[in-house]
Design a protein around this motif. Structure first.
Motif, PDB file in Angstrom:
ATOM      1  N   ARG A 132       0.809  -1.213   0.000  1.00  0.00           N
ATOM      2  CA  ARG A 132       0.000   0.000   0.000  1.00  0.00           C
ATOM      3  C   ARG A 132       0.845   1.266   0.000  1.00  0.00           C
ATOM      4  O   ARG A 132       0.438   2.287  -0.557  1.00  0.00           O
ATOM      5  N   TYR A 133       2.001   1.232   0.651  1.00  0.00           N
ATOM      6  CA  TYR A 133       2.832   2.434   0.721  1.00  0.00           C
ATOM      7  C   TYR A 133       3.386   2.800  -0.663  1.00  0.00           C
ATOM      8  O   TYR A 133       3.431   3.979  -1.036  1.00  0.00           O
ATOM      9  N   TRP A 134       3.800   1.796  -1.404  1.00  0.00           N
ATOM     10  CA  TRP A 134       4.270   2.069  -2.763  1.00  0.00           C
ATOM     11  C   TRP A 134       3.124   2.541  -3.652  1.00  0.00           C
ATOM     12  O   TRP A 134       3.301   3.398  -4.520  1.00  0.00           O
ATOM     13  N   LEU A 135       1.933   1.988  -3.419  1.00  0.00           N
ATOM     14  CA  LEU A 135       0.776   2.446  -4.202  1.00  0.00           C
ATOM     15  C   LEU A 135       0.436   3.903  -3.888  1.00  0.00           C
ATOM     16  O   LEU A 135       0.082   4.676  -4.787  1.00  0.00           O
ATOM     17  N   LEU A 136       0.537   4.281  -2.589  1.00  0.00           N
ATOM     18  CA  LEU A 136       0.308   5.676  -2.228  1.00  0.00           C
ATOM     19  C   LEU A 136       1.347   6.582  -2.882  1.00  0.00           C
ATOM     20  O   LEU A 136       1.029   7.710  -3.300  1.00  0.00           O
ATOM     21  N   ALA A 137       2.587   6.088  -2.969  1.00  0.00           N
ATOM     22  CA  ALA A 137       3.618   6.867  -3.655  1.00  0.00           C
ATOM     23  C   ALA A 137       3.264   7.052  -5.129  1.00  0.00           C
ATOM     24  O   ALA A 137       3.454   8.135  -5.703  1.00  0.00           O
ATOM     25  N   ALA A 138       2.725   6.002  -5.749  1.00  0.00           N
ATOM     26  CA  ALA A 138       2.310   6.107  -7.153  1.00  0.00           C
ATOM     27  C   ALA A 138       1.185   7.119  -7.318  1.00  0.00           C
ATOM     28  O   ALA A 138       1.174   7.900  -8.280  1.00  0.00           O
TER      29      ALA A 138
ATOM     30  N   GLY B  23      -0.488  12.705  -8.983  1.00  0.00           N
ATOM     31  CA  GLY B  23      -1.021  14.037  -8.716  1.00  0.00           C
ATOM     32  C   GLY B  23      -0.015  15.135  -9.020  1.00  0.00           C
ATOM     33  O   GLY B  23      -0.366  16.185  -9.566  1.00  0.00           O
ATOM     34  N   LEU B  24       1.253  14.901  -8.696  1.00  0.00           N
ATOM     35  CA  LEU B  24       2.282  15.892  -8.998  1.00  0.00           C
ATOM     36  C   LEU B  24       2.454  16.077 -10.507  1.00  0.00           C
ATOM     37  O   LEU B  24       2.895  17.137 -10.961  1.00  0.00           O
ATOM     38  N   GLY B  25       2.105  15.051 -11.276  1.00  0.00           N
ATOM     39  CA  GLY B  25       2.198  15.164 -12.726  1.00  0.00           C
ATOM     40  C   GLY B  25       1.310  16.270 -13.269  1.00  0.00           C
ATOM     41  O   GLY B  25       1.705  17.002 -14.192  1.00  0.00           O
ATOM     42  N   TRP B  26       0.099  16.440 -12.703  1.00  0.00           N
ATOM     43  CA  TRP B  26      -0.777  17.527 -13.152  1.00  0.00           C
ATOM     44  C   TRP B  26      -0.179  18.883 -12.799  1.00  0.00           C
ATOM     45  O   TRP B  26      -0.344  19.850 -13.545  1.00  0.00           O
ATOM     46  N   VAL B  27       0.515  18.962 -11.664  1.00  0.00           N
ATOM     47  CA  VAL B  27       1.186  20.212 -11.297  1.00  0.00           C
ATOM     48  C   VAL B  27       2.297  20.523 -12.302  1.00  0.00           C
ATOM     49  O   VAL B  27       2.456  21.668 -12.747  1.00  0.00           O
TER      50      VAL B  27
ATOM     51  N   ALA C 220      -6.958  22.895 -12.478  1.00  0.00           N
ATOM     52  CA  ALA C 220      -8.207  22.168 -12.678  1.00  0.00           C
ATOM     53  C   ALA C 220      -8.390  21.784 -14.141  1.00  0.00           C
ATOM     54  O   ALA C 220      -8.878  20.686 -14.454  1.00  0.00           O
ATOM     55  N   THR C 221      -7.964  22.652 -15.049  1.00  0.00           N
ATOM     56  CA  THR C 221      -8.082  22.355 -16.478  1.00  0.00           C
ATOM     57  C   THR C 221      -7.201  21.180 -16.868  1.00  0.00           C
ATOM     58  O   THR C 221      -7.602  20.340 -17.679  1.00  0.00           O
ATOM     59  N   GLN C 222      -5.995  21.093 -16.299  1.00  0.00           N
ATOM     60  CA  GLN C 222      -5.112  19.971 -16.635  1.00  0.00           C
ATOM     61  C   GLN C 222      -5.681  18.655 -16.112  1.00  0.00           C
ATOM     62  O   GLN C 222      -5.575  17.617 -16.762  1.00  0.00           O
TER      63      GLN C 222
ATOM     64  N   LEU D 285      10.221  18.374 -18.421  1.00  0.00           N
ATOM     65  CA  LEU D 285      11.095  17.283 -17.971  1.00  0.00           C
ATOM     66  C   LEU D 285      10.495  16.555 -16.769  1.00  0.00           C
ATOM     67  O   LEU D 285      10.615  15.335 -16.650  1.00  0.00           O
ATOM     68  N   ALA D 286       9.837  17.329 -15.878  1.00  0.00           N
ATOM     69  CA  ALA D 286       9.297  16.713 -14.666  1.00  0.00           C
ATOM     70  C   ALA D 286       8.117  15.803 -14.970  1.00  0.00           C
ATOM     71  O   ALA D 286       7.954  14.753 -14.321  1.00  0.00           O
ATOM     72  N   PHE D 287       7.287  16.160 -15.956  1.00  0.00           N
ATOM     73  CA  PHE D 287       6.088  15.369 -16.218  1.00  0.00           C
ATOM     74  C   PHE D 287       6.404  13.929 -16.620  1.00  0.00           C
ATOM     75  O   PHE D 287       5.915  12.985 -15.983  1.00  0.00           O
ATOM     76  N   PRO D 288       7.223  13.670 -17.650  1.00  0.00           N
ATOM     77  CA  PRO D 288       7.539  12.274 -17.961  1.00  0.00           C
ATOM     78  C   PRO D 288       8.332  11.594 -16.858  1.00  0.00           C
ATOM     79  O   PRO D 288       8.199  10.376 -16.656  1.00  0.00           O
ATOM     80  N   ALA D 289       9.154  12.357 -16.125  1.00  0.00           N
ATOM     81  CA  ALA D 289       9.895  11.753 -15.013  1.00  0.00           C
ATOM     82  C   ALA D 289       8.930  11.268 -13.932  1.00  0.00           C
ATOM     83  O   ALA D 289       9.107  10.174 -13.366  1.00  0.00           O
ATOM     84  N   LEU D 290       7.896  12.048 -13.646  1.00  0.00           N
ATOM     85  CA  LEU D 290       6.903  11.638 -12.647  1.00  0.00           C
ATOM     86  C   LEU D 290       6.078  10.457 -13.145  1.00  0.00           C
ATOM     87  O   LEU D 290       5.707   9.566 -12.365  1.00  0.00           O
TER      88      LEU D 290
END
Length: 322
Positions: free
Chosen positions: A53-59, A64-68, A89-91, A223-228
């Motif tokens: 579950r902890y790894w799933l929460l990390a995923a 969520g950070l990907g939308w940021v 919200a649009t993303q 760069l951050a989006f595909p990395a996330l």
């Protein structure tokens, strides 16, 4: 004497404001999509019940950070300051639209409407979208090359596509590009339209790159989006105890996403899934483990946000944000 007109359900439907009707479209599309993919969703959900579950929460967190990250990249593609809350919200809503239409058309349409609503003219909105797509694709390829340089044996790229298939894909892409170029050249109205768009896009790109804050947002987010995204698959693979090094999983994801980008499937569904499974297998994962990891990854990144994203999209349409 006037004749009374019966207020039938059809007449009430015709009086329904078109924006309210449009709010129902994303929900209907989600319902159809879920019904078509329900066996896959159910199988992936069962596998998630036994995962860490902890790894799933990390995923979930990196998803969520990907939308940021996408929001930063979108802001970096325009000079004007966009409203941060509505941009984020649009993303999130664009992600739902992107899994209905192929090749990113859903997200592109939502973002074009958002930029138009923020006051950007059509030419500059389209130029900003093109700049973002170029930066995101370049960031994905740069990350893949950097990881391959550090881990040259992480992936046998020949396992993703054989030489003959690769040559056919390259030849087809070249012919399509040539045909488009010839069409633009021989049709004067189309040539003027394309040249005008290119002038606007180049002028906006130069203006954006004169501002360090916009450069950092555009390229940092790209760069951050595909990395996330790759980190999400790494976390899911760790949750399922996939016997593949984390760096190799990240390389597999980036290679599969770059390859599948050329295949016009809604949200990459099908094309990315197949490429991911093959890439994980070539990286050393068993077939069953690779399939489980991809199913679990899809549940977290696509299926769980799909309904909330559709609801947000409907709300944004109703509030005339998009």
């Amino acid at each position: 004497m006037a004749t009374a007109i019966t207020d039938t359900p059809l007449r009430r439907l015709r009086r329904l404001p078109w924006r309210q009707a449009l709010c129902l479209v994303p929900l209907g599309a989600v319902a159809v999509w879920v019904a078509l993919h329900w066996p896959v969703i159910a199988d992936g959900a069962r596998r998630l019940l036994t995962a860490d579950r902890y790894w799933l929460l990390a995923a979930v967190a990196v998803t969520g950070l990907g939308w940021v990250a996408v929001s930063f990249a979108r802001q970096g593609a325009v000079l004007e300051r966009l409203p941060a809350g509505r941009l984020l919200a649009t993303q999130f809503a664009a992600g739902a639209a992107n899994h209905v239409l192929p090749s990113g058309l859903g997200a592109g349409a939502v973002n074009l409407r958002f930029l138009r609503g923020c006051g950007l003219p059509p030419a500059r909105s389209s130029a900003a979208l093109a700049l973002y797509l170029l930066a995101e694709a370049a960031g994905r390829v740069l990350l893949l090359l950097a990881l391959l340089a550090g881990f040259p044996h992480a992936l046998r790229l020949g396992g993703l596509v054989d030489g003959g298939a690769g040559a056919r894909i390259a030849a087809t892409a070249g012919l399509v590009a040539l045909a488009l170029a010839l069409t633009v050249f021989v049709v004067p109205p189309l040539r003027r339209l394309v040249l005008g768009f290119l002038r606007t896009a180049l002028a906006d790109a130069r203006s954006v790159h004169r501002r360090p804050a916009r450069v950092l947002a555009l390229w940092g987010g790209s760069l951050a989006f595909p990395a996330l995204q790759a980190a999400g698959l790494v976390a899911v693979s760790a949750a399922l105890d996939l016997p593949v090094p984390m760096a190799h999983v990240a390389v597999a994801y980036l290679a599969a996403s770059v390859l599948a980008a050329a295949i016009p499937a809604p949200g990459g569904i099908g094309s990315v899934d197949a490429a991911l499974v093959v890439a994980l297998v070539t990286a050393g994962a068993p077939v069953t483990g690779a399939t489980s990891a991809v199913l679990a990854y899809r549940i977290i990144t696509v299926w769980l946000p799909l309904l909330p994203g559709a609801l947000v999209l409907g709300a944004l349409v109703r509030w005339k944000v998009v």
